[in-house]
Design a protein around this motif. Structure first.
Motif, PDB file in Angstrom:
ATOM      1  N   GLY A   7       0.836  -1.187   0.000  1.00 33.70           N
ATOM      2  CA  GLY A   7       0.000   0.000   0.000  1.00 33.70           C
ATOM      3  C   GLY A   7       0.870   1.236   0.000  1.00 33.70           C
ATOM      4  O   GLY A   7       1.770   1.384  -0.834  1.00 33.70           O
ATOM      5  N   ASP A   8       0.645   2.109   0.976  1.00 36.74           N
ATOM      6  CA  ASP A   8       1.430   3.345   1.083  1.00 36.74           C
ATOM      7  C   ASP A   8       2.638   3.197   2.006  1.00 36.74           C
ATOM      8  O   ASP A   8       3.304   4.190   2.306  1.00 36.74           O
ATOM      9  CB  ASP A   8       0.537   4.479   1.608  1.00 36.74           C
ATOM     10  CG  ASP A   8      -0.561   4.854   0.624  1.00 36.74           C
ATOM     11  OD1 ASP A   8      -0.321   4.755  -0.589  1.00 36.74           O
ATOM     12  OD2 ASP A   8      -1.657   5.235   1.094  1.00 36.74           O
ATOM     13  N   VAL A   9       2.916   1.982   2.455  1.00 41.81           N
ATOM     14  CA  VAL A   9       4.003   1.748   3.400  1.00 41.81           C
ATOM     15  C   VAL A   9       5.160   1.042   2.705  1.00 41.81           C
ATOM     16  O   VAL A   9       4.966   0.028   2.024  1.00 41.81           O
ATOM     17  CB  VAL A   9       3.525   0.905   4.597  1.00 41.81           C
ATOM     18  CG1 VAL A   9       4.666   0.701   5.596  1.00 41.81           C
ATOM     19  CG2 VAL A   9       2.328   1.555   5.277  1.00 41.81           C
ATOM     20  N   SER A  65       6.084   5.293   6.734  1.00 39.87           N
ATOM     21  CA  SER A  65       4.629   5.425   6.673  1.00 39.87           C
ATOM     22  C   SER A  65       4.228   6.835   7.067  1.00 39.87           C
ATOM     23  O   SER A  65       4.676   7.350   8.108  1.00 39.87           O
ATOM     24  CB  SER A  65       3.969   4.409   7.612  1.00 39.87           C
ATOM     25  OG  SER A  65       2.562   4.542   7.627  1.00 39.87           O
ATOM     26  N   GLU A  66       3.410   7.462   6.247  1.00 41.08           N
ATOM     27  CA  GLU A  66       2.903   8.813   6.502  1.00 41.08           C
ATOM     28  C   GLU A  66       4.031   9.794   6.840  1.00 41.08           C
ATOM     29  O   GLU A  66       3.913  10.630   7.738  1.00 41.08           O
ATOM     30  CB  GLU A  66       1.850   8.787   7.618  1.00 41.08           C
ATOM     31  CG  GLU A  66       0.586   8.033   7.221  1.00 41.08           C
ATOM     32  CD  GLU A  66      -0.581   8.279   8.165  1.00 41.08           C
ATOM     33  OE1 GLU A  66      -0.357   8.756   9.297  1.00 41.08           O
ATOM     34  OE2 GLU A  66      -1.719   7.999   7.758  1.00 41.08           O
ATOM     35  N   ASN A 194      -2.169   3.558   8.755  1.00 36.02           N
ATOM     36  CA  ASN A 194      -1.762   2.300   8.133  1.00 36.02           C
ATOM     37  C   ASN A 194      -1.372   1.214   9.131  1.00 36.02           C
ATOM     38  O   ASN A 194      -1.389   0.026   8.787  1.00 36.02           O
ATOM     39  CB  ASN A 194      -0.550   2.533   7.216  1.00 36.02           C
ATOM     40  CG  ASN A 194      -0.813   3.547   6.130  1.00 36.02           C
ATOM     41  OD1 ASN A 194      -1.823   3.475   5.446  1.00 36.02           O
ATOM     42  ND2 ASN A 194       0.097   4.498   5.965  1.00 36.02           N
ATOM     43  N   LEU A 212      -0.637  -4.124   9.589  1.00 35.52           N
ATOM     44  CA  LEU A 212      -0.575  -3.155   8.502  1.00 35.52           C
ATOM     45  C   LEU A 212      -1.790  -3.354   7.604  1.00 35.52           C
ATOM     46  O   LEU A 212      -2.059  -4.473   7.153  1.00 35.52           O
ATOM     47  CB  LEU A 212       0.720  -3.348   7.705  1.00 35.52           C
ATOM     48  CG  LEU A 212       1.005  -2.392   6.540  1.00 35.52           C
ATOM     49  CD1 LEU A 212       2.519  -2.313   6.271  1.00 35.52           C
ATOM     50  CD2 LEU A 212       0.297  -2.799   5.237  1.00 35.52           C
ATOM     51  N   SER A 214      -3.198  -1.145   4.317  1.00 34.78           N
ATOM     52  CA  SER A 214      -3.039   0.029   3.458  1.00 34.78           C
ATOM     53  C   SER A 214      -3.454  -0.345   2.048  1.00 34.78           C
ATOM     54  O   SER A 214      -2.891  -1.266   1.453  1.00 34.78           O
ATOM     55  CB  SER A 214      -1.579   0.504   3.477  1.00 34.78           C
ATOM     56  OG  SER A 214      -1.420   1.684   2.717  1.00 34.78           O
ATOM     57  N   ARG A 218      -2.489  -6.307   3.223  1.00 31.57           N
ATOM     58  CA  ARG A 218      -2.582  -6.632   4.639  1.00 31.57           C
ATOM     59  C   ARG A 218      -1.328  -7.397   5.047  1.00 31.57           C
ATOM     60  O   ARG A 218      -0.895  -8.305   4.344  1.00 31.57           O
ATOM     61  CB  ARG A 218      -3.819  -7.488   4.942  1.00 31.57           C
ATOM     62  CG  ARG A 218      -5.155  -6.827   4.590  1.00 31.57           C
ATOM     63  CD  ARG A 218      -5.459  -5.673   5.528  1.00 31.57           C
ATOM     64  NE  ARG A 218      -6.746  -5.055   5.246  1.00 31.57           N
ATOM     65  CZ  ARG A 218      -6.943  -4.077   4.365  1.00 31.57           C
ATOM     66  NH1 ARG A 218      -5.902  -3.598   3.678  1.00 31.57           N
ATOM     67  NH2 ARG A 218      -8.126  -3.561   4.165  1.00 31.57           N
TER      68      ARG A 218
END
Length: 297
Positions: A7-9, A65-66, A194, A212, A214, A218
């Protein structure tokens, strides 16, 4: 590459060391010998040596992350007095160089997350500076499960003094506490949109996992819920280091069932080889569905 995207991580594997830990029959005293022999082909050489010594990886999961740099567990550490585990006593390893090779300086770390507070998960919390233990990551918050913090503090619980964690609270936890960098949590804790910490007790009173979620991806950073792939086929057997083997077994079955049913990528703390895997149900137990996307090492 030791880096994947979920995802975004961004997830990077940073290994401190990999090798033999202890005899299989001592590490898992209740596991029958026939189980090791039946599964030897799939365990060798990454998880079991020809000498019947269990092989483990000491590693950190580096997450971005973020906009934050997050470390999940910090391995064994250098210069630590570890009378209970001679192989980890006064190490001199290049972990910080490996972290820099992944693009991270100690001052870049925003958050250190501990799945639990055993000595091989907290070692790089601190480094020796002129004879004094100081936080390795000076700008980080150290997230610690309250139940473990209280359990492993010899001032609160004298029964742990001289055990497997001898000296670990004093040299790897107390200095970051005194620096004002420790944050305790219990039950569950949202790290960001996330990532989420969930209690997974048994191995230690405060053992936890990092979930996680995102996009469509998963994953779960499973700490020491399991130490060897043999515990997929034999999920009712816990390691000799599990404080509550019965609870550890229940936690392991619950986590493996969820991971199998929801197609969750499983990232245990000590798996060498590909380090990550997907699992499936098989009879009343579990099996490897496929290894994760990290290259075997």
């Amino acid at each position: 590459m030791n880096e994947i995207k979920l995802g975004d991580v961004t997830v990077t594997r940073v290994e401190e060391q990999h090798g033999p830990v202890m005899p299989a029959r001592d590490f898992f005293p209740d596991l029958p010998e026939r189980a090791w022999q039946e599964h030897r082909a799939e365990l060798e050489p990454d998880f079991l040596g020809a000498d019947d010594l269990v092989r483990s990886s000491m590693q950190t999961w580096l997450l971005r992350s973020e906009g934050r740099t997050i470390l999940v567990d910090t391995a064994v550490g250098n210069d630590k007095s570890r009378p209970a585990v001679p192989a980890w006593d006064h190490l001199r390893l290049d972990y910080l160089d490996r972290l820099r090779a992944a693009g991270v300086r100690p001052e870049d770390v925003d958050l250190v997350v501990h799945t639990h507070l055993h000595l091989d998960h907290i070692g790089w919390n601190t480094r020796l500076d002129g004879g004094t233990w100081v936080p390795t990551f000076p700008n980080a918050t150290y997230l610690m499960p309250r139940a473990d913090f209280e359990h492993w503090d010899p001032a609160r619980n004298p029964a742990v003094a001289g055990g497997v964690n001898e000296n670990a609270f004093e040299d790897s936890i107390q200095p970051v506490l005194e620096a004002g960098q420790v944050r305790l949590w219990e039950d569950a804790h949202a790290i960001d949109a996330n990532l989420r910490l969930e209690a997974a007790p048994g191995h230690t009173p405060g053992s936890s996992v990092v979930q996680l979620a995102s996009g469509s991806d998963r994953a779960v950073f499973a700490g020491d819920v399991l130490h060897t792939p043999l515990q997929l086929a034999e999920p009712d057997h816990s390691s000799c280091f599990c404080e509550d083997p019965v609870q550890a077994r229940a936690t392991r079955r619950r986590l493996l069932g969820w991971a199998a049913d929801e197609d969750v990528l499983l990232l245990p703390a000590h798996f060498g080889g590909h380090s990550a895997l997907e699992v499936e149900r098989r009879g009343g137990a579990f099996a490897i569905k496929r290894w994760g996307p990290f290259p075997r090492r």
